[in-house]
Motif scaffolding. Sequence first.
Motif, PDB file in Angstrom:
ATOM      1  N   TRP A   9       0.866  -1.166   0.000  1.00  0.00           N
ATOM      2  CA  TRP A   9       0.000   0.000   0.000  1.00  0.00           C
ATOM      3  C   TRP A   9       0.907   1.221   0.000  1.00  0.00           C
ATOM      4  O   TRP A   9       1.896   1.260   0.746  1.00  0.00           O
ATOM      5  CB  TRP A   9      -0.895   0.029   1.239  1.00  0.00           C
ATOM      6  N   ARG A  10       0.593   2.214  -0.810  1.00  0.00           N
ATOM      7  CA  ARG A  10       1.434   3.401  -0.900  1.00  0.00           C
ATOM      8  C   ARG A  10       0.593   4.637  -1.216  1.00  0.00           C
ATOM      9  O   ARG A  10      -0.583   4.535  -1.578  1.00  0.00           O
ATOM     10  CB  ARG A  10       2.509   3.228  -1.976  1.00  0.00           C
ATOM     11  N   ASP A  11       1.225   5.796  -1.060  1.00  0.00           N
ATOM     12  CA  ASP A  11       0.637   7.039  -1.537  1.00  0.00           C
ATOM     13  C   ASP A  11       1.687   7.753  -2.370  1.00  0.00           C
ATOM     14  O   ASP A  11       2.664   7.115  -2.813  1.00  0.00           O
ATOM     15  CB  ASP A  11       0.120   7.897  -0.368  1.00  0.00           C
ATOM     16  N   ASP A  12       1.530   9.052  -2.612  1.00  0.00           N
ATOM     17  CA  ASP A  12       2.485   9.760  -3.464  1.00  0.00           C
ATOM     18  C   ASP A  12       3.846   9.937  -2.807  1.00  0.00           C
ATOM     19  O   ASP A  12       4.832  10.211  -3.498  1.00  0.00           O
ATOM     20  CB  ASP A  12       1.936  11.138  -3.851  1.00  0.00           C
ATOM     21  N   LYS A  13       3.912   9.804  -1.493  1.00  0.00           N
ATOM     22  CA  LYS A  13       5.174  10.016  -0.780  1.00  0.00           C
ATOM     23  C   LYS A  13       5.961   8.738  -0.589  1.00  0.00           C
ATOM     24  O   LYS A  13       7.191   8.759  -0.526  1.00  0.00           O
ATOM     25  CB  LYS A  13       4.896  10.676   0.576  1.00  0.00           C
ATOM     26  N   GLY A  14       5.279   7.612  -0.475  1.00  0.00           N
ATOM     27  CA  GLY A  14       5.999   6.365  -0.244  1.00  0.00           C
ATOM     28  C   GLY A  14       5.094   5.249   0.219  1.00  0.00           C
ATOM     29  O   GLY A  14       3.867   5.313   0.083  1.00  0.00           O
ATOM     30  N   VAL A  15       5.702   4.242   0.805  1.00  0.00           N
ATOM     31  CA  VAL A  15       4.981   3.044   1.252  1.00  0.00           C
ATOM     32  C   VAL A  15       4.311   3.316   2.597  1.00  0.00           C
ATOM     33  O   VAL A  15       4.909   3.904   3.494  1.00  0.00           O
ATOM     34  CB  VAL A  15       5.959   1.858   1.399  1.00  0.00           C
ATOM     35  N   THR A  16       3.073   2.898   2.722  1.00  0.00           N
ATOM     36  CA  THR A  16       2.368   3.003   3.999  1.00  0.00           C
ATOM     37  C   THR A  16       2.198   1.642   4.676  1.00  0.00           C
ATOM     38  O   THR A  16       2.015   1.573   5.890  1.00  0.00           O
ATOM     39  CB  THR A  16       0.987   3.653   3.820  1.00  0.00           C
ATOM     40  N   CYS A  17       2.260   0.570   3.903  1.00  0.00           N
ATOM     41  CA  CYS A  17       2.190  -0.781   4.478  1.00  0.00           C
ATOM     42  C   CYS A  17       2.928  -1.745   3.561  1.00  0.00           C
ATOM     43  O   CYS A  17       2.655  -1.794   2.362  1.00  0.00           O
ATOM     44  CB  CYS A  17       0.738  -1.229   4.657  1.00  0.00           C
TER      45      CYS A  17
END
Length: 230
Positions: free
Chosen positions: A158-166
Motif C-alpha cells: 500500500w502506498r501514496d504519493d510520498k511512499g509506502v504506507t504498508c
Amino acid sequence: MSTFSPSIDPSLSRIAPGFRALSILVEAAPLLHPEVAEAALKQACKDVVENDVPWAAAHLDAWHEVFKAFGAKPKRTPNSADALRKRVLKDGDLPAIDPVVDLYNAISIRYALPVGGENSEAYVGNPRLTFAEGNEAFDIMKEGEPTVESPDAGEVIWRDDKGVTCRRWNWRQGIRTRLDSKARHMWFILESLPAMPQEALQQAGEEFIAGLHSMMPGAIITTQYLSAEG
C-alpha cells in the motif's frame, strides 16, 4: 473525506483473483466510550479459542499462498490477522493498545481478516495497492531509531504519493500514517479473499462500524467496496 479515494491495481488479480476489500472512512467524533473496544477485544480473543469462524483456517491459508505468489515468506512475515491470532492462541488474550486500534484488532481476530487502520490526514495523495518498484521509501523504527527502508521489487504494497504506507500487502504499517484515537480523520481497510464468504466481510464491516458509532457517537462514516476487477 470525499477526495480520499483508495484504489487497487488491476494487475493484482493475477496473484489474488477474487480479492475484495471494504474501505471505511471516518470523520471522528469525541471518543466517549472506550470500554466498547475493551469488551470487543476480550470477546474476540475468547471466540478464537472457543467459537472460531469456520472459514478461518482456509482464509489464512489462502493468504499464505498469495504472499508466496509475490515472493514473501508467510511464516516469517505473516499477514496481520495471522500474527494477531497466533499471539491470542499462545497467550490467551491481547493487551490493549488504543481504543480505536483495539476495536479493529478485535474485528481482525474474530473474523480471521486483515484489517488496517490509518490516519488519512497523513496521506499525500490517495492510497493505492500495487506492486513495488523497489525504490519507494518506507519509514519504520529499528532498534529505537527512525529508519527509512525500501520494499523488494515486485512486493505488494500500500502506498501514496510520498511512499509506502504498508509493506507486504498487510504485514507491517509505517510510522507516518499510524493511527490512534486522537486522529480526526481515519481510514480502515478490511481485506478478504474468496475463502471468506462475502457476507462475512459485510458482517465484519457492520460490526466494526457499530462499534465505532458506540465509542464515538456522531462520527460520520462512509464505506466503499474495492476489488482488483474494478
